[in-house]
Design an enzyme around this catalytic site. Structure first.
Site, PDB file in Angstrom:
ATOM      1  CG  ASP A   1       8.574  51.136  50.701  1.00 56.03           C
ATOM      2  OD1 ASP A   1       7.983  50.530  51.333  1.00 56.03           O
ATOM      3  OD2 ASP A   1       8.413  52.389  50.082  1.00 56.03           O
TER       4      ASP A   1
ATOM      5  CE  LYS B   1      10.580  48.354  56.632  1.00 54.86           C
ATOM      6  NZ  LYS B   1      10.903  49.164  55.242  1.00 54.86           N
TER       7      LYS B   1
ATOM      8  N   GLY C   1       3.724  49.082  54.249  1.00 55.00           N
ATOM      9  CA  GLY C   1       3.398  48.157  53.200  1.00 55.00           C
ATOM     10  C   GLY C   1       4.315  47.138  53.116  1.00 55.00           C
ATOM     11  CG  HIS C   2       6.322  45.518  55.943  1.00 56.88           C
ATOM     12  ND1 HIS C   2       6.547  45.344  57.141  1.00 56.88           N
ATOM     13  CD2 HIS C   2       6.803  46.766  55.905  1.00 56.88           C
ATOM     14  CE1 HIS C   2       6.823  46.524  57.915  1.00 56.88           C
ATOM     15  NE2 HIS C   2       7.074  47.253  56.985  1.00 56.88           N
TER      16      HIS C   2
ATOM     17  CB  THR D   1       0.600  56.777  54.087  1.00 58.52           C
ATOM     18  OG1 THR D   1       0.758  57.017  55.507  1.00 58.52           O
ATOM     19  CG2 THR D   1       2.173  56.667  53.821  1.00 58.52           C
TER      20      THR D   1
ATOM     21  CD  GLN E   1       6.659  53.485  58.990  1.00 54.18           C
ATOM     22  OE1 GLN E   1       6.621  53.326  60.022  1.00 54.18           O
ATOM     23  NE2 GLN E   1       5.832  53.064  58.246  1.00 54.18           N
TER      24      GLN E   1
HETATM   25  P1  GDP Z   1       9.302  46.610  52.835  1.00 57.01           P
HETATM   26  O1  GDP Z   1       8.249  47.630  53.206  1.00 57.01           O
HETATM   27  O2  GDP Z   1      10.509  46.698  53.339  1.00 57.01           O
HETATM   28  O3  GDP Z   1       8.624  45.315  53.494  1.00 57.01           O
HETATM   29  O4  GDP Z   1       9.341  46.328  51.238  1.00 57.01           O
HETATM   30  P2  GDP Z   1       8.109  46.572  50.256  1.00 57.01           P
HETATM   31  O5  GDP Z   1       7.632  45.345  50.203  1.00 57.01           O
HETATM   32  O6  GDP Z   1       7.381  47.683  50.269  1.00 57.01           O
HETATM   33  O7  GDP Z   1       8.986  46.630  48.951  1.00 57.01           O
HETATM   34  C1  GDP Z   1       9.856  45.719  48.608  1.00 57.01           C
HETATM   35  C2  GDP Z   1       9.382  45.152  47.082  1.00 57.01           C
HETATM   36  O8  GDP Z   1      10.814  44.372  46.584  1.00 57.01           O
HETATM   37  C3  GDP Z   1       8.455  44.100  47.250  1.00 57.01           C
HETATM   38  O9  GDP Z   1       7.715  44.258  46.095  1.00 57.01           O
HETATM   39  C4  GDP Z   1       9.055  42.828  47.264  1.00 57.01           C
HETATM   40  O10 GDP Z   1       8.230  41.719  46.826  1.00 57.01           O
HETATM   41  C5  GDP Z   1      10.297  42.890  46.460  1.00 57.01           C
HETATM   42  N1  GDP Z   1      11.439  42.396  46.577  1.00 57.01           N
HETATM   43  C6  GDP Z   1      12.120  41.938  47.664  1.00 57.01           C
HETATM   44  N2  GDP Z   1      13.350  41.357  47.651  1.00 57.01           N
HETATM   45  C7  GDP Z   1      13.455  41.246  46.426  1.00 57.01           C
HETATM   46  C8  GDP Z   1      14.889  40.893  45.658  1.00 57.01           C
HETATM   47  O11 GDP Z   1      15.707  40.698  46.234  1.00 57.01           O
HETATM   48  N3  GDP Z   1      14.419  41.120  44.271  1.00 57.01           N
HETATM   49  C9  GDP Z   1      13.398  41.752  43.665  1.00 57.01           C
HETATM   50  N4  GDP Z   1      13.314  41.711  42.588  1.00 57.01           N
HETATM   51  N5  GDP Z   1      12.199  42.161  44.390  1.00 57.01           N
HETATM   52  C10 GDP Z   1      12.526  41.984  45.728  1.00 57.01           C
HETATM   53  P1  IMO Z   2       7.570  50.364  54.751  1.00 54.34           P
HETATM   54  O1  IMO Z   2       7.243  49.902  56.214  1.00 54.34           O
HETATM   55  C1  IMO Z   2       8.324  54.303  52.526  1.00 54.34           C
HETATM   56  C2  IMO Z   2       6.858  57.938  54.295  1.00 54.34           C
HETATM   57  C3  IMO Z   2       5.830  58.737  53.435  1.00 54.34           C
HETATM   58  C4  IMO Z   2       6.081  60.327  54.017  1.00 54.34           C
HETATM   59  C5  IMO Z   2       6.658  60.071  55.342  1.00 54.34           C
HETATM   60  C6  IMO Z   2       5.527  60.338  56.541  1.00 54.34           C
HETATM   61  O2  IMO Z   2       6.507  49.896  53.923  1.00 54.34           O
HETATM   62  O3  IMO Z   2       8.955  50.620  54.524  1.00 54.34           O
HETATM   63  P2  IMO Z   2       3.386  59.156  57.458  1.00 54.34           P
HETATM   64  O4  IMO Z   2       2.321  58.566  56.772  1.00 54.34           O
HETATM   65  O5  IMO Z   2       4.160  57.964  58.039  1.00 54.34           O
HETATM   66  O6  IMO Z   2       3.332  60.201  58.270  1.00 54.34           O
HETATM   67  O7  IMO Z   2       4.269  59.919  56.211  1.00 54.34           O
HETATM   68  O8  IMO Z   2       7.081  58.699  55.369  1.00 54.34           O
HETATM   69  N1  IMO Z   2       6.650  56.589  54.651  1.00 54.34           N
HETATM   70  C7  IMO Z   2       7.007  55.732  54.051  1.00 54.34           C
HETATM   71  N2  IMO Z   2       8.023  55.442  52.837  1.00 54.34           N
HETATM   72  N3  IMO Z   2       7.903  53.058  53.213  1.00 54.34           N
HETATM   73  C8  IMO Z   2       7.188  53.047  54.330  1.00 54.34           C
HETATM   74  O9  IMO Z   2       6.979  52.166  55.105  1.00 54.34           O
HETATM   75  C9  IMO Z   2       6.497  54.266  54.634  1.00 54.34           C
HETATM   76  N4  IMO Z   2       5.704  54.792  55.849  1.00 54.34           N
HETATM   77  C10 IMO Z   2       5.845  56.129  55.770  1.00 54.34           C
HETATM   78  O10 IMO Z   2       5.890  58.518  52.306  1.00 54.34           O
HETATM   79  O11 IMO Z   2       7.205  60.490  53.004  1.00 54.34           O
HETATM   80 MG    MG Z   3       7.062  49.187  52.035  1.00 51.05          MG
END
Ligand code: GDP
Ligand code: IMO
Ligand code: MG
Length: 438
Positions: free
Chosen positions: A13, A16, A40-41, A128, A223
């Site tokens: 998170d 990415k 979850g991207h 998850t 991840q």
């Molecule tokens: P990922 O799994 O690595 O793709 O990240 P997620 O989408 O799960 O979580 C990142 C969150 O931060 C999302 O809600 C994005 O919209 C938000 N985000 C990304 N870059 C920025 C930033 O520079 N500032 C803020 N405030 N939010 C951001």
């Molecule tokens: P993105 O790509 C954050 C964590 C779960 C748990 C561990 C194992 O959005 O960054 P799993 O379901 O993969 O067997 O769970 O990994 N986990 C993540 N945490 N972002 C993710 O994906 C994750 N995908 C799995 O919370 O601790």
């Molecule tokens: Mg994510």
């Protein structure tokens, strides 16, 4: 642009999705190489916010071919649903290519994921519950069912029969949960096969041909380094090779094809699920009090730190630069994209963890024993902040407040790789490029 791996440097998170979507315009192919719909991207366009789970974040560009590589585990129902949602938003999935060697998540994988977590009780991983671990278990045990098996009904039925002969007794006798008939699985999965068949491809050949003809590839990690099955905080990890090394394994291109590795680093740290997290600022509901609880709550509220896949509140803490240094090593990072810097505008001073201490010993690198990491106290460097200055409009490094510039220089010097992108808000254009195109 050189073929590039984009990888999370923390526990996921980091943003990415945003950075993949931002730079995907420069690539011909955008490829997922591991994980599944546990990811979850988030990508944001104007007022539209899309959550991608299996689809590579490059899908937003017509010219970039999205590929789901052999290292991914695919829940076909989830993929079909995601494609329909994207199409409804006007995002075409017509160019998608799915590797025939990718493994399929079956209904019993999801049941076993939940049941295993229940058995672990307070030691649960906090998965998850998407069936990721059990699917990769079957892959390693050479009992998995692959995308190519969906192409032939007879073969698929045979594989399901063989699998159920082993899974049903486990579901029933060990976990006391419901079993499956071959027919009910065929009934659910055959329509998915029909929908997905046009997208199935020999993706290894496709990507290697592309490289030979001078095209470039962006490998999108899911991840992150600390959730990597080998390099992460095992057993509190996911079941795949999330690091940059996984890109070659999970797509079938040779490692020499990879010329750049970008680590996505959030300006602070979050984690979902169980496991060690030295810089965690515990929430009150988890026993945190005083300044610690306030910092944790503030990071969570300002950063909107709630899971995209499961909606869980993410644990929050200061940036752990020891882990940052480790991620530089493990992935061979050539660049870092620092994200969510704007969230730190809320603080008077900003802490960065530069070492750990445990039983009188200082650790400048990740300790050899995980039990040490569990109990380690972070050693912080406290840097002056830029409280109250709105940095979301900054588009050059020089426009950032001096203390923000100093924070960035401090982090890149410490971890040992240049910060060449700085993200200051969720939207695509809210990004500072700093020598990225070198
Ligand atoms: P990922 O799994 O690595 O793709 O990240 P997620 O989408 O799960 O979580 C990142 C969150 O931060 C999302 O809600 C994005 O919209 C938000 N985000 C990304 N870059 C920025 C930033 O520079 N500032 C803020 N405030 N939010 C951001
Ligand atoms: P993105 O790509 C954050 C964590 C779960 C748990 C561990 C194992 O959005 O960054 P799993 O379901 O993969 O067997 O769970 O990994 N986990 C993540 N945490 N972002 C993710 O994906 C994750 N995908 C799995 O919370 O601790
Ligand atoms: Mg994510």
């Amino acid at each position: 642009m050189a073929s590039t791996v984009l990888v999370g440097t923390q526990w996921g998170d980091e943003g990415k999705g945003k950075i993949t979507d931002l730079i995907a315009s420069k690539y011909d192919y955008v490829v997922r190489y591991q994980g599944g719909n546990n990811a979850g991207h988030t990508v944001v366009h104007g007022n539209t916010k899309l959550a991608l789970h299996l689809m590579p974040s490059g899908v937003m560009y017509e010219h970039a071919v999205p590929v789901i590589g052999n290292g991914v585990v695919i829940d076909p129902g989830a993929l079909v649903k995601e494609m329909a949602l994207l199409e409804a938003e006007g995002v075409s999935c017509k160019n998608l290519k799915i590797s025939c060697n990718a493994h399929i998540i079956m209904p019993y994988h999801k049941d076993l994921d939940g049941a295993d977590e229940k058995v672990l009780g307070k030691n649960s991983i906090g998965t998850t519950k998407r069936g990721i671990g059990p699917c990769y278990q079957d892959k390693a045990a050479r009992k998995g069912i692959r995308v190519q098996d969906l192409m032939d009904e007879k073969i698929f039925r045979l594989k399901v029969e063989t699998a159920l002969a082993q899974k049903n007794p486990i579901l029933e006798k060990i976990y006391g949960i419901h079993t499956y008939t071959v027919d009910e699985i065929m009934e659910e999965y055959l329509p998915y096969a029909t929908i997905l068949k046009p997208y199935m491809a020999e993706t290894t050949q496709l990507l290697n041909e592309a490289l030979r003809s001078g095209k470039n590839i962006l490998f999108e990690g899911a991840q992150a380094t600390m959730l990597d099955i080998d390099h992460g905080t095992y057993p509190y990890v996911t079941s795949s090779s999330c690091g940059s090394g996984g890109a070659a394994i999970g797509t079938g291109v040779g490692p020499m094809a990879i010329e750049k590795v970008i680590g996505i680093m959030k300006a602070y740290t979050t984690r979902v699920g169980g496991g060690p997290f030295p810089t965690e600022q515990l929430f009150p509901e988890n026993g945190g009090e005083g300044e610690m609880a306030q910092v944790g709550e503030k990071l969570c509220a300002v950063g909107h730190e709630y899971g995209v896949t499961t909606g869980r509140k993410r644990r929050c803490g200061w940036l752990d630069a020891v882990i940052g240094k480790y991620a530089v090593d493990v992935n061979g990072l050539t660049d870092i994209a620092l994200t969510k810097l704007d969230v730190l505008s809320e603080f008077d001073t900003i802490k960065v963890c530069v070492a750990y201490e445990h039983e009188g010993k200082r650790y400048d690198y990740l300790p050899m024993q995980q039990s040490v990491l569990f109990h380690a106290k972070p050693v912080y460097e406290e840097l002056p902040g830029w409280k109250g200055v709105d940095i979301t409009g900054c588009r050059t490094f020089e426009e950032l407040p001096e203390n923000a510039q100093n924070y960035i220089r401090f982090v890149e010097d410490f971890v040992g790789a240049p910060i060449t992108m700085i993200s200051v808000a969720p939207e695509r254009d809210c990004t500072i490029f700093r020598g990225w195109d070198r």
